[in-house]
Design a protein around this motif. Structure first.
Motif: not given
Length: 542
Positions: A7, A118, A164, A168
């Motif tokens: 992200t 994510n 995550h 991410s």
């Protein structure tokens, strides 16, 4: 080479509004008319809530106590959660257990958004959360006091933090491994290690292609230490107080797997049980099938492989691992199902521009359901008119707006409105139909009237649903009797009142009715429950 995406930090605030929308929709769907909704007694909900209430009544939060005595089969986190809610709210009815379930499933929906953001982006994360909370079984179980639903909160934290970590743009920090371990610990403290295989299905296949998901030795040790610190104290303290729990745990852990397991013969199902059971993902099952096929074709993408391992791998595992099968055992796979559909939404939009009849067929189905719900009270007098007609009109209107947008190839607002139609349908069903159906099965209206009449008298439960009766006759001394033993139980409990089905009570001439109440199901089926006084024998004539 890894193909995972991350992200963008420039969009680090793009999640706030979608998350608030998802949280609001989820809270409304899960809690609407939840207060006072009785149990049906066909799941374990009344059992779990009774155990939690027994903790509050007795003050013993170490040993779970059921109808007949101590129960060592499961860890206590679900009971502790429901008991804590009951203590804070002062409620001893169904609400504390149901709210414990809502809390776990609410966390799972938010974790699905987190994982979706994510893996696929913020919009797909929002779609996944909305699709998940409008899947029929998922929403139905979120309103039931079950171990599995409370366990889902910990599982959500675990897979959300893991994804995550891997996908991410945030720094690779030990805190995410600790959050993963904390989530697993909560799940273990609810139902033991049964969630671990699903977690492994998410994690292990990604290790080769995603180095961010390979913890360092120090991180492994820190995570294990946290799990041990959270999960070990309770069993150690319990074993010291009740050494017999060890044998129960051994049987529970190893006896459930394979055809030789001894538990709940009525839950033993064939290997293919979960395939037709996927109908519980309705109204999204057609999109799920299409999404699985598409994800398999694009399995070179790491996110699609992850979701396939999670969803299909989990389905195969649950089908093969145990003869005991229940529909809600698949709840850990539902986030993967929702994410698979959300991952292919843009592909769906591109492919259906030239063949609009496919989505229109689904929209028209929702339209028909809305119309059917609106006219149901006109054909069945026992169905309440106002809520069902209003819900039917709203569902029909939302489906109509979705068809309007789909005809103009505006698929994003079309999906929004069809999700709205599904939400209106569920609000009506769970807000009015289910409570009345539950009241019919549980007998709560009868017990509510009978309780003041019973006063301090003991009660004999003559072949009634034991757990429901004990739950609703709170703090009333009771004895259970089958018909062949009933005369002896009456003799052993002088002055007791009797709760029984009137047809069964009629077989015993010495029972005088105090209260007989007829209960009506929403579709018109009827049953009766009665409270009876045992006639005293008349003295013989001199």
């Amino acid at each position: 080479m890894s193909t995972h995406t991350t992200t963008s930090p420039a969009n680090h605030r793009d999640w706030v509004r979608p998350l608030l929308i998802l949280a609001l929709v989820t809270a409304v769907l899960m809690t609407f008319q939840l207060d006072g909704t009785p149990f049906r007694g066909i799941y374990d909900d009344v059992d779990r809530s009774l155990i939690a209430r027994n903790m509050v009544d007795s003050g013993d939060w170490l040993v779970a106590t059921y109808v007949w005595g101590p129960l060592y089969t499961k860890p206590p986190l679900m009971y502790w959660t429901a008991a804590a809610i009951g203590t804070v709210t002062g409620r001893s009815d169904e609400l504390p257990g149901n709210l414990a379930s809502v809390a776990g499933m609410f966390m799972l929906v938010l974790a699905t958004f987190w994982a979706g953001r994510n893996l696929l982006g913020t919009r797909a994360g929002l779609w996944a959360g909305l699709l998940l909370v409008t899947m029929h079984l998922f929403l139905a179980m979120s309103r039931q006091a079950l171990l599995d639903t409370v366990m889902m909160g910990g599982f959500g934290l675990a897979f959300g933090a893991l994804i995550h970590l891997g996908y991410s743009a945030t720094p690779h920090s030990t805190r995410w491994w600790l959050l993963t371990a904390f989530g697993l610990s909560l799940a273990f403290m609810t139902k033991g290690p049964v969630i671990l295989p699903v977690f492994v299905l998410i994690w292990v296949p990604m290790l080769k292609s995603n180095p961010r998901l390979r913890p360092r030795l120090g991180q492994v040790l820190a995570a294990l230490a946290l799990i041990v610190a959270i999960t070990l104290p309770w069993p150690l303290v319990l074993l010291r107080a009740a050494p017999e729990a060890a044998e129960v745990w051994h049987s529970e852990l190893f006896g459930r797997f394979g055809d030789g397991q001894q538990f709940h013969a009525w839950t033993q199902k064939p290997i293919w049980f979960y395939l037709p059971d996927l109908a519980n993902t309705m109204p999204w099952l057609p999109l799920l099938i299409w999404a699985v096929v598409g994800a398999f074709r694009s399995r070179h993408q790491e996110s699609r492989r992850l979701l396939l391992w999670w969803g299909l791998g989990g389905l195969i595992f649950f089908s093969l691992a145990s003869a005991t099968k229940r529909s809600y055992y698949l709840l850990p796979l539902y986030p993967a199902f929702a994410l698979l559909i959300a991952a292919r939404w843009d592909d769906l939009v591109r492919q259906i521009r030239s063949s609009r009849w496919v989505p229109l067929l689904g929209l028209i189905t929702v339209l028909i359901l809305g119309l059917a719900m609106a006219v149901l009270p006109l054909t069945i007098s026992s169905v309440p008119r106002a809520p069902f007609m209003i819900g039917g009109v709203l569902t029909t209107a939302a489906a109509g707006v979705a068809i309007f947008f789909s005809r103009r190839a505006r698929w994003t607002p079309a999906l929004f409105w069809v999700i709205g139609a599904a939400a209106f349908l569920h609000l009506t069903y769970f807000g009015w139909f289910v409570p009345r159906a539950n009241a019919f099965h549980s007998g709560k209206p009868f017990f509510t009237e009978a309780r003041p009449l019973i006063g301090d008298h003991p009660v004999i439960l003559l072949e009634t649903h034991l757990t429901l009766s004990v739950f609703y006759l709170h703090e009333v001394p009771w004895a259970y009797a089958r018909r062949e033993k009933f005369p002896q139980v009456v003799a052993d409990n002088p002055g007791a009142l009797v709760v029984a089905d009137p047809a069964l009570a009629a077989r015993f001439p010495g029972l005088a009715p105090v209260l007989v109440k007829e209960l009506t199901e929403p579709l018109g089926k009827k049953r009766k429950l009665g409270l009876y006084q045992v006639a005293q024998p008349q003295p013989s004539s001199p």
